[in-house]
Scaffold this motif. Structure first.
Motif, PDB file in Angstrom:
ATOM      1  N   VAL A 167       5.081  -1.951  -6.902  1.00 49.13           N
ATOM      2  CA  VAL A 167       3.852  -1.229  -7.203  1.00 49.13           C
ATOM      3  C   VAL A 167       3.591  -1.420  -8.696  1.00 49.13           C
ATOM      4  O   VAL A 167       4.454  -1.137  -9.517  1.00 49.13           O
ATOM      5  CB  VAL A 167       3.982   0.264  -6.833  1.00 49.13           C
ATOM      6  CG1 VAL A 167       2.738   1.026  -7.237  1.00 49.13           C
ATOM      7  CG2 VAL A 167       4.259   0.419  -5.347  1.00 49.13           C
ATOM      8  N   PRO A 168       2.404  -1.921  -9.080  1.00 49.61           N
ATOM      9  CA  PRO A 168       2.180  -2.285 -10.480  1.00 49.61           C
ATOM     10  C   PRO A 168       2.021  -1.120 -11.441  1.00 49.61           C
ATOM     11  O   PRO A 168       2.206  -1.288 -12.638  1.00 49.61           O
ATOM     12  CB  PRO A 168       0.897  -3.115 -10.422  1.00 49.61           C
ATOM     13  CG  PRO A 168       0.237  -2.719  -9.152  1.00 49.61           C
ATOM     14  CD  PRO A 168       1.309  -2.303  -8.206  1.00 49.61           C
ATOM     15  N   ARG A 228      -2.392   6.490  -4.486  1.00 47.55           N
ATOM     16  CA  ARG A 228      -3.159   5.424  -3.848  1.00 47.55           C
ATOM     17  C   ARG A 228      -4.506   6.020  -3.446  1.00 47.55           C
ATOM     18  O   ARG A 228      -4.579   6.898  -2.608  1.00 47.55           O
ATOM     19  CB  ARG A 228      -2.422   4.894  -2.626  1.00 47.55           C
ATOM     20  CG  ARG A 228      -3.088   3.685  -2.038  1.00 47.55           C
ATOM     21  CD  ARG A 228      -2.345   3.157  -0.854  1.00 47.55           C
ATOM     22  NE  ARG A 228      -1.055   2.627  -1.253  1.00 47.55           N
ATOM     23  CZ  ARG A 228      -0.274   1.936  -0.438  1.00 47.55           C
ATOM     24  NH1 ARG A 228      -0.632   1.720   0.803  1.00 47.55           N
ATOM     25  NH2 ARG A 228       0.878   1.501  -0.858  1.00 47.55           N
ATOM     26  N   SER A 229      -5.584   5.533  -4.068  1.00 47.41           N
ATOM     27  CA  SER A 229      -6.902   6.111  -3.805  1.00 47.41           C
ATOM     28  C   SER A 229      -7.682   5.355  -2.744  1.00 47.41           C
ATOM     29  O   SER A 229      -8.654   5.880  -2.214  1.00 47.41           O
ATOM     30  CB  SER A 229      -7.704   6.212  -5.108  1.00 47.41           C
ATOM     31  OG  SER A 229      -7.821   4.949  -5.721  1.00 47.41           O
ATOM     32  N   SER A 230      -7.273   4.145  -2.411  1.00 50.46           N
ATOM     33  CA  SER A 230      -7.814   3.424  -1.256  1.00 50.46           C
ATOM     34  C   SER A 230      -6.896   2.252  -0.959  1.00 50.46           C
ATOM     35  O   SER A 230      -6.175   1.770  -1.821  1.00 50.46           O
ATOM     36  CB  SER A 230      -9.248   2.959  -1.488  1.00 50.46           C
ATOM     37  OG  SER A 230      -9.303   1.965  -2.474  1.00 50.46           O
ATOM     38  N   SER A 231      -6.945   1.799   0.286  1.00 48.51           N
ATOM     39  CA  SER A 231      -6.050   0.731   0.720  1.00 48.51           C
ATOM     40  C   SER A 231      -6.812  -0.388   1.410  1.00 48.51           C
ATOM     41  O   SER A 231      -7.982  -0.242   1.773  1.00 48.51           O
ATOM     42  CB  SER A 231      -4.984   1.293   1.667  1.00 48.51           C
ATOM     43  OG  SER A 231      -4.098   2.117   0.963  1.00 48.51           O
ATOM     44  N   PHE A 232      -6.112  -1.462   1.639  1.00 52.02           N
ATOM     45  CA  PHE A 232      -6.661  -2.639   2.307  1.00 52.02           C
ATOM     46  C   PHE A 232      -7.269  -2.263   3.655  1.00 52.02           C
ATOM     47  O   PHE A 232      -6.708  -1.468   4.403  1.00 52.02           O
ATOM     48  CB  PHE A 232      -5.544  -3.674   2.516  1.00 52.02           C
ATOM     49  CG  PHE A 232      -6.015  -4.918   3.200  1.00 52.02           C
ATOM     50  CD1 PHE A 232      -6.558  -5.949   2.456  1.00 52.02           C
ATOM     51  CD2 PHE A 232      -5.945  -5.043   4.569  1.00 52.02           C
ATOM     52  CE1 PHE A 232      -7.018  -7.100   3.086  1.00 52.02           C
ATOM     53  CE2 PHE A 232      -6.395  -6.192   5.207  1.00 52.02           C
ATOM     54  CZ  PHE A 232      -6.934  -7.213   4.462  1.00 52.02           C
ATOM     55  N   GLY A 233      -8.434  -2.832   3.946  1.00 47.44           N
ATOM     56  CA  GLY A 233      -9.070  -2.642   5.236  1.00 47.44           C
ATOM     57  C   GLY A 233     -10.017  -1.461   5.319  1.00 47.44           C
ATOM     58  O   GLY A 233     -10.754  -1.329   6.300  1.00 47.44           O
ATOM     59  N   GLY A 239      -8.140  -4.746  -1.106  1.00 48.56           N
ATOM     60  CA  GLY A 239      -7.016  -4.509  -2.010  1.00 48.56           C
ATOM     61  C   GLY A 239      -6.489  -3.105  -1.867  1.00 48.56           C
ATOM     62  O   GLY A 239      -6.736  -2.432  -0.874  1.00 48.56           O
ATOM     63  N   MET A 240      -5.747  -2.690  -2.878  1.00 47.42           N
ATOM     64  CA  MET A 240      -5.191  -1.341  -2.925  1.00 47.42           C
ATOM     65  C   MET A 240      -5.539  -0.766  -4.290  1.00 47.42           C
ATOM     66  O   MET A 240      -5.215  -1.370  -5.319  1.00 47.42           O
ATOM     67  CB  MET A 240      -3.668  -1.370  -2.751  1.00 47.42           C
ATOM     68  CG  MET A 240      -3.037  -0.007  -2.944  1.00 47.42           C
ATOM     69  SD  MET A 240      -1.248   0.047  -2.678  1.00 47.42           S
ATOM     70  CE  MET A 240      -0.630  -1.239  -3.731  1.00 47.42           C
TER      71      MET A 240
END
Length: 173
Positions: free
Chosen positions: A77-78, A83-88, A103-104
């Motif tokens: 994790v950079p 996490r405020s939004s994820s892939f898809g 993205g994430m």
């Protein structure tokens, strides 16, 4: 799918199932100019899209042994944060459907250092219309990562990053 082992090991068949996935939907009210682009912003977006397609076509051979073990592909994790939004995630802006999120997003305080998820080389930096300040990393073997929505960029192209070195500063997202 057929998988061939390294160093001449025999091939074997690996079965897997592909199943439908229903992604979450996010409805956002945003400034109208980010949904209905002006002619100037449309032209900017088209220039950037052509440039980013070339960046995404980057392929370099991975360093010897880089992907020899599954652990070497585990991305870190950079930046710490929520996490405020994820892939898809399905995005609807001002009532208009757009492409799913690719993205994430991680919410972090402005100025928080962002680490490279894997060792790599910076191949592009820029301030893009939709992504803001962005850094692209080439990890070899066609594996690229990008960090977007950054408050500042402290590294230039051709910078090589170690797994945990910092290269940018995040902004709230």
């Amino acid at each position: 799918m057929s998988v061939e082992g390294s160093q001449g090991r025999r091939q074997r068949q690996v079965a897997y199932a592909v199943a439908p996935k229903r992604y979450s939907e996010q409805r956002l009210k945003v400034a109208p100019g980010t949904v209905e682009l002006s002619p100037e912003n449309e032209a900017r977006y088209e220039r950037e899209r052509a440039h980013l397609q070339a960046v995404m076509a980057t392929f370099t051979e991975p360093p010897p042994g880089q992907f020899s073990q599954a652990e070497s592909l585990r991305m870190r994790v950079p930046v710490p944060g929520r996490r405020s939004s994820s892939f898809g995630l399905r995005r609807v802006f001002n009532g208009q459907s757009r492409n799913p999120h690719s993205g994430m997003d991680i919410a972090a305080a402005t100025g928080t250092p962002v680490a490279a998820p894997l060792p790599g080389r910076v191949i592009d930096t820029g301030d893009y219309f939709f992504n803001g300040n962005t850094v692209w990393l080439d990890h070899g073997g066609g594996l690229l990562s990008m960090c977007c929505h950054l408050s500042t960029i402290d590294r230039s192209e051709e910078h090589t990053s170690e797994r945990r070195s910092t290269s940018e500063h995040g902004s709230p997202h």
